[in-house]
Design a protein around this motif. Structure first.
Motif, PDB file in Angstrom:
ATOM      1  N   ARG A 108     -35.868 -93.243  31.218  1.00  0.00           N
ATOM      2  CA  ARG A 108     -36.654 -92.006  31.284  1.00  0.00           C
ATOM      3  C   ARG A 108     -37.478 -91.813  30.015  1.00  0.00           C
ATOM      4  O   ARG A 108     -38.611 -91.321  30.064  1.00  0.00           O
ATOM      5  CB  ARG A 108     -35.718 -90.802  31.519  1.00  0.00           C
ATOM      6  CG  ARG A 108     -36.460 -89.471  31.634  1.00  0.00           C
ATOM      7  CD  ARG A 108     -37.503 -89.520  32.744  1.00  0.00           C
ATOM      8  NE  ARG A 108     -38.317 -88.314  32.795  1.00  0.00           N
ATOM      9  CZ  ARG A 108     -39.369 -88.065  32.035  1.00  0.00           C
ATOM     10  NH1 ARG A 108     -39.739 -88.962  31.118  1.00  0.00           N
ATOM     11  NH2 ARG A 108     -40.055 -86.954  32.178  1.00  0.00           N
ATOM     12  N   ILE A 109     -36.927 -92.196  28.878  1.00  0.00           N
ATOM     13  CA  ILE A 109     -37.691 -92.145  27.623  1.00  0.00           C
ATOM     14  C   ILE A 109     -38.967 -92.962  27.754  1.00  0.00           C
ATOM     15  O   ILE A 109     -40.052 -92.526  27.363  1.00  0.00           O
ATOM     16  CB  ILE A 109     -36.853 -92.697  26.450  1.00  0.00           C
ATOM     17  CG1 ILE A 109     -35.676 -91.784  26.128  1.00  0.00           C
ATOM     18  CG2 ILE A 109     -37.732 -92.868  25.202  1.00  0.00           C
ATOM     19  CD1 ILE A 109     -34.665 -92.423  25.202  1.00  0.00           C
ATOM     20  N   ALA A 110     -38.827 -94.165  28.317  1.00  0.00           N
ATOM     21  CA  ALA A 110     -39.966 -95.084  28.407  1.00  0.00           C
ATOM     22  C   ALA A 110     -41.117 -94.509  29.225  1.00  0.00           C
ATOM     23  O   ALA A 110     -42.275 -94.901  29.037  1.00  0.00           O
ATOM     24  CB  ALA A 110     -39.512 -96.422  28.984  1.00  0.00           C
TER      25      ALA A 110
ATOM     26  N   PHE B 284     -43.911 -93.126  27.136  1.00  0.00           N
ATOM     27  CA  PHE B 284     -44.781 -94.022  26.378  1.00  0.00           C
ATOM     28  C   PHE B 284     -46.174 -94.049  27.006  1.00  0.00           C
ATOM     29  O   PHE B 284     -46.316 -94.286  28.210  1.00  0.00           O
ATOM     30  CB  PHE B 284     -44.229 -95.445  26.358  1.00  0.00           C
ATOM     31  CG  PHE B 284     -42.914 -95.593  25.642  1.00  0.00           C
ATOM     32  CD1 PHE B 284     -42.502 -94.676  24.695  1.00  0.00           C
ATOM     33  CD2 PHE B 284     -42.087 -96.681  25.914  1.00  0.00           C
ATOM     34  CE1 PHE B 284     -41.295 -94.824  24.025  1.00  0.00           C
ATOM     35  CE2 PHE B 284     -40.877 -96.839  25.259  1.00  0.00           C
ATOM     36  CZ  PHE B 284     -40.480 -95.913  24.311  1.00  0.00           C
ATOM     37  N   LYS B 285     -47.194 -93.829  26.221  1.00  0.00           N
ATOM     38  CA  LYS B 285     -48.579 -93.888  26.676  1.00  0.00           C
ATOM     39  C   LYS B 285     -49.321 -94.989  25.927  1.00  0.00           C
ATOM     40  O   LYS B 285     -49.001 -95.307  24.778  1.00  0.00           O
ATOM     41  CB  LYS B 285     -49.284 -92.545  26.466  1.00  0.00           C
ATOM     42  CG  LYS B 285     -48.547 -91.335  27.042  1.00  0.00           C
ATOM     43  CD  LYS B 285     -48.298 -91.465  28.538  1.00  0.00           C
ATOM     44  CE  LYS B 285     -47.525 -90.265  29.077  1.00  0.00           C
ATOM     45  NZ  LYS B 285     -47.131 -90.440  30.495  1.00  0.00           N
ATOM     46  N   ASP B 286     -50.298 -95.562  26.596  1.00  0.00           N
ATOM     47  CA  ASP B 286     -51.041 -96.686  26.023  1.00  0.00           C
ATOM     48  C   ASP B 286     -51.631 -96.319  24.663  1.00  0.00           C
ATOM     49  O   ASP B 286     -52.274 -95.279  24.514  1.00  0.00           O
ATOM     50  CB  ASP B 286     -52.156 -97.107  26.980  1.00  0.00           C
ATOM     51  CG  ASP B 286     -52.612 -98.528  26.722  1.00  0.00           C
ATOM     52  OD1 ASP B 286     -51.754 -99.424  26.616  1.00  0.00           O
ATOM     53  OD2 ASP B 286     -53.831 -98.751  26.610  1.00  0.00           O
TER      54      ASP B 286
ATOM     55  N   PRO C  30     -43.319 -99.524  30.174  1.00  0.00           N
ATOM     56  CA  PRO C  30     -44.023 -99.674  31.450  1.00  0.00           C
ATOM     57  C   PRO C  30     -45.015-100.838  31.426  1.00  0.00           C
ATOM     58  O   PRO C  30     -45.682-101.078  30.417  1.00  0.00           O
ATOM     59  CB  PRO C  30     -44.753 -98.335  31.607  1.00  0.00           C
ATOM     60  CG  PRO C  30     -43.961 -97.376  30.783  1.00  0.00           C
ATOM     61  CD  PRO C  30     -43.463 -98.167  29.619  1.00  0.00           C
ATOM     62  N   GLU C  31     -45.083-101.552  32.529  1.00  0.00           N
ATOM     63  CA  GLU C  31     -45.997-102.686  32.626  1.00  0.00           C
ATOM     64  C   GLU C  31     -47.438-102.216  32.417  1.00  0.00           C
ATOM     65  O   GLU C  31     -47.859-101.205  32.978  1.00  0.00           O
ATOM     66  CB  GLU C  31     -45.855-103.343  33.991  1.00  0.00           C
ATOM     67  CG  GLU C  31     -46.644-104.628  34.136  1.00  0.00           C
ATOM     68  CD  GLU C  31     -46.388-105.318  35.465  1.00  0.00           C
ATOM     69  OE1 GLU C  31     -47.108-106.296  35.758  1.00  0.00           O
ATOM     70  OE2 GLU C  31     -45.478-104.879  36.205  1.00  0.00           O
ATOM     71  N   GLY C  32     -48.169-102.940  31.591  1.00  0.00           N
ATOM     72  CA  GLY C  32     -49.558-102.591  31.324  1.00  0.00           C
ATOM     73  C   GLY C  32     -49.741-101.587  30.216  1.00  0.00           C
ATOM     74  O   GLY C  32     -50.880-101.255  29.847  1.00  0.00           O
TER      75      GLY C  32
END
Length: 217
Positions: free
Chosen positions: A9-11, A14-16, A35-37
């Motif tokens: 859930r933490i992940a 994460f934003k690019d 997250p992928e990408g």
């Protein structure tokens, strides 16, 4: 397992392009679920930037570890540096988000994360710098302690690490947004009811109408 669930859930936060510090314990495990990408620059306070998932057994380098002495994988372009440089990044406001564990958090965003009753500790380490120096603070912890007592308090009972700094709380049962006027319940873990959260949360929950269950993939 609750730890893995919280880490996943933490992940999702994460934003690019974000620079994110991961504290000792559950937060560091979120590095396994980027997250992928999404390109996120993970930072460790002992002097490392741009690391990734935990290395497989037999592939770790004993000289490369996070602040909890756990092995990490450095990604291409990653760097290691001294602690002074690391804290210059933190104190200089260059880290977008820190994710830390806690013993207690309260409804006003206060956090107690270092003093365990009955145990001798050297101090709070770099936690105070992280909590005041990073732009956003997320607390990741189990919803209750090992005795079933609430860790989200009306008012912290342990010595504070920082006051009024927490933006979000992620537990194994729910996600809260901490606003100026208090706690807002935003998500429930699968199988968890609103009534259960109210019973296990000492702090006052301001919204009691709509909740959304968390979907972790």
């Amino acid at each position: 397992m609750p730890r893995n669930y919280i880490a996943r859930r933490i992940a999702k936060e994460f934003k690019d392009g974000m620079y994110v510090n991961l504290g000792i314990g559950i937060p560091t495990e979120s590095a396994n679920y980027i997250p992928e990408g999404t390109r996120v620059f993970l930072q460790t306070e002992n002097g490392g930037l741009m690391f990734g998932p935990k290395p497989k057994r037999g592939e770790s380098n004993p000289d490369i570890a996070n602040a909890g002495a756990e092995p990490i994988t450095m990604l291409p372009g990653g760097a290691v540096f001294d602690v002074a440089t690391s804290f210059a990044m933190i104190r200089g406001g260059h880290i977008d988000m820190t994710v830390v564990g806690a013993l207690e958090v309260d409804e006003t965003g206060n956090i107690a994360s270092w003093k365990i009753p009955g145990k001798l500790l050297t101090g709070m380490g770099g936690a105070m710098d992280l909590l005041y120096g990073c732009k956003r603070v997320i607390v990741a912890m189990t919803h209750t302690d090992k005795h079933g007592n609430p860790k989200i308090r009306k008012k912290c009972t342990l010595p504070l690490t920082a006051a009024g700094v927490v933006d979000m709380i992620i537990t194994d049962k729910a996600v809260f947004r901490v606003a100026e006027d208090g706690l807002y319940l935003e998500e429930l873990a699968p199988g968890v009811t609103a009534a259960e959260i109210e019973q296990l949360t000492e702090g006052t929950i301001l919204n009691i109408i709509e909740w959304e269950h968390i979907e972790i993939t």
